[in-house]
Design a protein around this motif. Structure first.
Motif, PDB file in Angstrom:
ATOM      1  N   MET A  10       0.783  -3.878  -3.200  1.00 12.52           N
ATOM      2  CA  MET A  10       1.619  -4.543  -2.214  1.00 12.52           C
ATOM      3  C   MET A  10       0.823  -5.622  -1.459  1.00 12.52           C
ATOM      4  O   MET A  10      -0.317  -5.392  -1.071  1.00 12.52           O
ATOM      5  CB  MET A  10       2.142  -3.495  -1.230  1.00 12.52           C
ATOM      6  N   ALA A  11       1.459  -6.758  -1.270  1.00 15.60           N
ATOM      7  CA  ALA A  11       0.961  -7.816  -0.374  1.00 15.60           C
ATOM      8  C   ALA A  11      -0.408  -8.367  -0.761  1.00 15.60           C
ATOM      9  O   ALA A  11      -1.073  -8.982   0.055  1.00 15.60           O
ATOM     10  CB  ALA A  11       0.921  -7.299   1.071  1.00 15.60           C
ATOM     11  N   ASN A  13      -3.007  -6.619  -1.394  1.00 21.85           N
ATOM     12  CA  ASN A  13      -4.087  -5.753  -0.921  1.00 21.85           C
ATOM     13  C   ASN A  13      -5.042  -5.438  -2.073  1.00 21.85           C
ATOM     14  O   ASN A  13      -4.608  -5.211  -3.203  1.00 21.85           O
ATOM     15  CB  ASN A  13      -3.526  -4.435  -0.370  1.00 21.85           C
ATOM     16  N   ILE A  14      -6.326  -5.411  -1.754  1.00 20.83           N
ATOM     17  CA  ILE A  14      -7.323  -4.990  -2.746  1.00 20.83           C
ATOM     18  C   ILE A  14      -7.641  -3.542  -2.434  1.00 20.83           C
ATOM     19  O   ILE A  14      -8.247  -3.233  -1.404  1.00 20.83           O
ATOM     20  CB  ILE A  14      -8.576  -5.885  -2.664  1.00 20.83           C
ATOM     21  N   ILE A  15      -7.170  -2.656  -3.272  1.00 18.96           N
ATOM     22  CA  ILE A  15      -7.200  -1.235  -2.900  1.00 18.96           C
ATOM     23  C   ILE A  15      -8.436  -0.507  -3.428  1.00 18.96           C
ATOM     24  O   ILE A  15      -8.642   0.647  -3.125  1.00 18.96           O
ATOM     25  CB  ILE A  15      -5.904  -0.511  -3.336  1.00 18.96           C
ATOM     26  N   GLU A  16      -9.276  -1.217  -4.212  1.00 20.92           N
ATOM     27  CA  GLU A  16     -10.551  -0.616  -4.588  1.00 20.92           C
ATOM     28  C   GLU A  16     -11.680  -1.501  -4.107  1.00 20.92           C
ATOM     29  O   GLU A  16     -11.746  -2.673  -4.454  1.00 20.92           O
ATOM     30  CB  GLU A  16     -10.616  -0.428  -6.098  1.00 20.92           C
ATOM     31  N   PRO A  17     -12.584  -0.931  -3.293  1.00 18.07           N
ATOM     32  CA  PRO A  17     -13.638  -1.776  -2.729  1.00 18.07           C
ATOM     33  C   PRO A  17     -14.679  -2.153  -3.789  1.00 18.07           C
ATOM     34  O   PRO A  17     -14.799  -1.493  -4.817  1.00 18.07           O
ATOM     35  CB  PRO A  17     -14.256  -0.891  -1.645  1.00 18.07           C
TER      36      PRO A  17
ATOM     37  N   MET B 108       2.003  -9.742   4.946  1.00 13.47           N
ATOM     38  CA  MET B 108       1.120  -8.576   4.846  1.00 13.47           C
ATOM     39  C   MET B 108       1.897  -7.274   5.023  1.00 13.47           C
ATOM     40  O   MET B 108       1.328  -6.195   5.023  1.00 13.47           O
ATOM     41  CB  MET B 108      -0.007  -8.680   5.869  1.00 13.47           C
ATOM     42  N   ARG B 109       3.201  -7.415   5.217  1.00 18.37           N
ATOM     43  CA  ARG B 109       4.141  -6.292   5.280  1.00 18.37           C
ATOM     44  C   ARG B 109       3.870  -5.353   6.460  1.00 18.37           C
ATOM     45  O   ARG B 109       3.813  -4.126   6.305  1.00 18.37           O
ATOM     46  CB  ARG B 109       4.133  -5.539   3.948  1.00 18.37           C
ATOM     47  N   LEU B 170       9.246  -2.335   5.126  1.00 21.29           N
ATOM     48  CA  LEU B 170       7.908  -2.736   5.591  1.00 21.29           C
ATOM     49  C   LEU B 170       7.835  -4.227   5.910  1.00 21.29           C
ATOM     50  O   LEU B 170       7.063  -4.973   5.313  1.00 21.29           O
ATOM     51  CB  LEU B 170       6.848  -2.356   4.556  1.00 21.29           C
ATOM     52  N   VAL B 207       1.751   3.040   4.670  1.00 15.82           N
ATOM     53  CA  VAL B 207       1.607   3.182   3.219  1.00 15.82           C
ATOM     54  C   VAL B 207       0.164   2.959   2.783  1.00 15.82           C
ATOM     55  O   VAL B 207      -0.404   3.754   2.042  1.00 15.82           O
ATOM     56  CB  VAL B 207       2.542   2.194   2.488  1.00 15.82           C
ATOM     57  N   GLN B 208      -0.414   1.856   3.270  1.00 17.76           N
ATOM     58  CA  GLN B 208      -1.785   1.529   2.864  1.00 17.76           C
ATOM     59  C   GLN B 208      -2.562   1.082   4.095  1.00 17.76           C
ATOM     60  O   GLN B 208      -2.858  -0.096   4.251  1.00 17.76           O
ATOM     61  CB  GLN B 208      -1.767   0.395   1.843  1.00 17.76           C
ATOM     62  N   ILE B 216     -10.080  -0.808   2.013  1.00 21.79           N
ATOM     63  CA  ILE B 216      -9.276  -1.756   1.238  1.00 21.79           C
ATOM     64  C   ILE B 216      -9.385  -3.121   1.916  1.00 21.79           C
ATOM     65  O   ILE B 216      -9.829  -3.219   3.055  1.00 21.79           O
ATOM     66  CB  ILE B 216      -7.786  -1.335   1.125  1.00 21.79           C
TER      67      ILE B 216
END
Ligand code: SF4
Ligand code: SF4
Lengths: 98, 401
Positions: A10-11, A13-17, B108-109, B170, B207-208, B216
């Motif tokens: 989503m958006a 986002n980088i979800i793994e560093p 960015m929701r 969101l 959510v995140q 992240i």
């Protein structure tokens, strides 16, 4: 790069560093640094290391192995910015067009 | 979350509140974690009252008095990214200064609730009501809801969090009241018990979120290769809003007996001419319609609430059999093919084989009073244009010319 909108986070986002390593920026390079071992202080006596300190992309490796000093460029990430070439006190780095 | 039930009458607190105070009380009950804001008339009382709640220990909210609205929205984005329930308030020039970050909040929701006391934009400086500020932000990706009364402002602020924070949405949301006309006008407001609001909203489930244990990156770079896909996600998210909105309103209605819809219809069923407007002007329009009805005129009103996403199909369905729709709006789109509200309506009707005529009247800029006679004037003009079979694309009413 073929993922559809619902196959990516989503958006943006980088979800793994720490995944910048997957992005090989060496392709941006217009000029390539070439090392001349005979002139290099690191190779000679394990001193200097200015190129390694200044490289903004961590693209220089100074290796110590079996009492020998080895200098290597990591061309996967070297962007050819010429900082190492500029900083080297002994002109042990030259730039060559890609 | 416990099941929503009807709140007994004795548990409801009734107070006389201004629109600003009604919103401040709603925010207090919504258990906002972070509120970052910069004062600007006519929104100031929202934050002033809220600061008082914070100073008196009535809320646990971290209130951040920032140095500008750009910073206010930036702080809100940061807090929302960390998973907090976040609100802010602004108007006019303040909203204009938030501009860049409005787009960040939406893309960015971040489900931030932004309450706005609609006010004209400079220059010349004007502190009074029109809708140029939030209309200008219509493409920012925020949901936009315009309210007519203090009660509606209170209710909508509470529902706004539930709509915005829904995982199928969101998105940030603007809750708009008319500057001074509503923001500073005292009306009777029925307030829910604190625990009823707490049960209704629950705790935000991010959510995140930003989390040091699961790092992240948010809002990084996306160029020609991915940017478009993220816009596709955002576009689909805002299309989910009507369904979630209806579900949230249905739940709220169970608890309070009150619901408002994406728009309100008033005597539209058999109307030849339907007035389309919103916010406080909607109240005036309904009174005018009632009076004209007494004189045998077949007139009705659609009072819009949700401007983003625009309920195109639903409005087209309601007005399609009328002979004309007379739009009354408080914004000029200088040099545009139409003004914002009429442009939306005309687009919504374009696919119909037979369309009602759309007349467009720009009213009330800079807080210029909009008395019932302004609506009557527009109504009479619309009748004339119907007879002639053509109408100008828009005209201004209530200005000396
Ligand atoms: S050219 Fe720039 S990026 Fe490449 S090794 Fe030298 S300092 Fe590093
Ligand atoms: S700066 Fe020049 S001399 Fe120093 S280590 Fe690098 S290449 Fe060798």
């Amino acid at each position: 790069m073929s993922e559809k909108f619902d196959e990516i986070p989503m958006a943006g986002n980088i979800i793994e560093p720490g995944n910048a390593i997957e992005y090989k920026t060496g392709g941006w390079r217009a000029e390539r640094p070439i090392h001349i071992a005979e002139k290099c202080l690191w190779v000679k006596n394990g001193t200097c290391g200015l190129c390694w300190i200044y490289c903004p992309d961590n693209a220089i490796r100074l290796i110590e192995k079996d009492g020998k000093y080895i200098h290597e460029f990591d061309y996967d990430y070297c962007k050819g910015c010429k900082i190492c070439y500029t900083e080297c006190p002994t002109d042990a780095i030259v730039m060559e067009s890609e | 979350m416990t099941a929503v039930k009807k709140i007994p009458k004795d548990d409801v607190v009734i107070e006389g509140l201004t629109g600003d105070a009604a919103i401040a009380h709603a925010l207090k009950q919504c258990d906002v974690d972070v509120l970052a804001a910069y004062p600007i008339t006519p929104q100031t009382i929202i934050v002033e009252d809220f600061q008082k709640f914070a100073a008196d220990g009535e809320v646990k909210t971290k209130v951040i008095p920032v140095e500008s609205e750009h910073s206010a929205m930036s702080a809100c984005v940061g807090a929302s990214a960390a998973g907090a329930r976040v609100a802010t308030a602004t108007a006019s020039a303040g909203l204009a200064l938030m501009w860049e970050i409005l787009y960040c909040a939406a893309s960015m929701r971040m489900p931030i609730v932004l309450t706005i006391a609609n006010r004209a934009l400079s220059a010349p400086i004007n502190i009074h009501n029109d809708h140029s500020d939030s209309y200008g932000a219509r493409d920012s990706g925020f949901i936009q809801i315009y309210t007519q009364s203090c009660q509606e402002a209170y209710d909508t602020t509470i529902m706004a969090f539930k709509i915005a924070e829904d995982h199928d949405v969101l998105l940030p949301i603007m809750v708009c009241i008319d500057g001074f006309i509503l923001s500073h006008n005292v009306e009777r407001v029925e307030m829910l018990p604190d625990d009823a609001v707490a049960d209704f909203l629950g705790i935000r489930e991010p959510v995140q979120p930003l989390d040091p244990n699961n790092p992240i990156t948010m809002g990084p770079l996306a160029l020609t290769d991915y940017y478009f896909e993220f816009k596709e996600q955002q576009d689909r998210a805002i299309k989910n809003v009507p369904d979630i909105f209806k579900r949230v309103e249905a739940e709220f209605e169970k608890m309070t007996g009150r619901s408002y819809g994406m728009f309100e219809t008033h005597k539209t069923e058999d109307a030849d001419i339907i007035i389309l407007t919103h916010s406080t002007a909607g109240g005036t329009a309904k009174v005018v319609a009632d009076t004209l009805r007494e004189q045998g005129e077949k007139v009705g009103v659609v009072r819009l609430r949700m401007f983003r996403p625009f309920p195109s199909e639903e409005i087209a369905e309601v007005v399609k059999n009328a002979k004309a729709v007379a739009v009354f709006e408080k914004c000029l789109s200088f040099g545009g093919a139409g003004n914002p509200l009429a442009m939306e309506l005309r687009t919504a009707l374009y696919h119909l084989a037979e369309r009602p005529m759309v007349t467009d009247f720009v009213i009330g800029l800079g807080g210029r009073d909009v008395p019932p006679t302004t609506f009557v004037e527009g109504y009479e003009k619309t009748k004339e244009y119907l007879k002639k079979g053509e109408a100008p694309s828009y005209e201004t009413l209530g200005v000396r010319k």
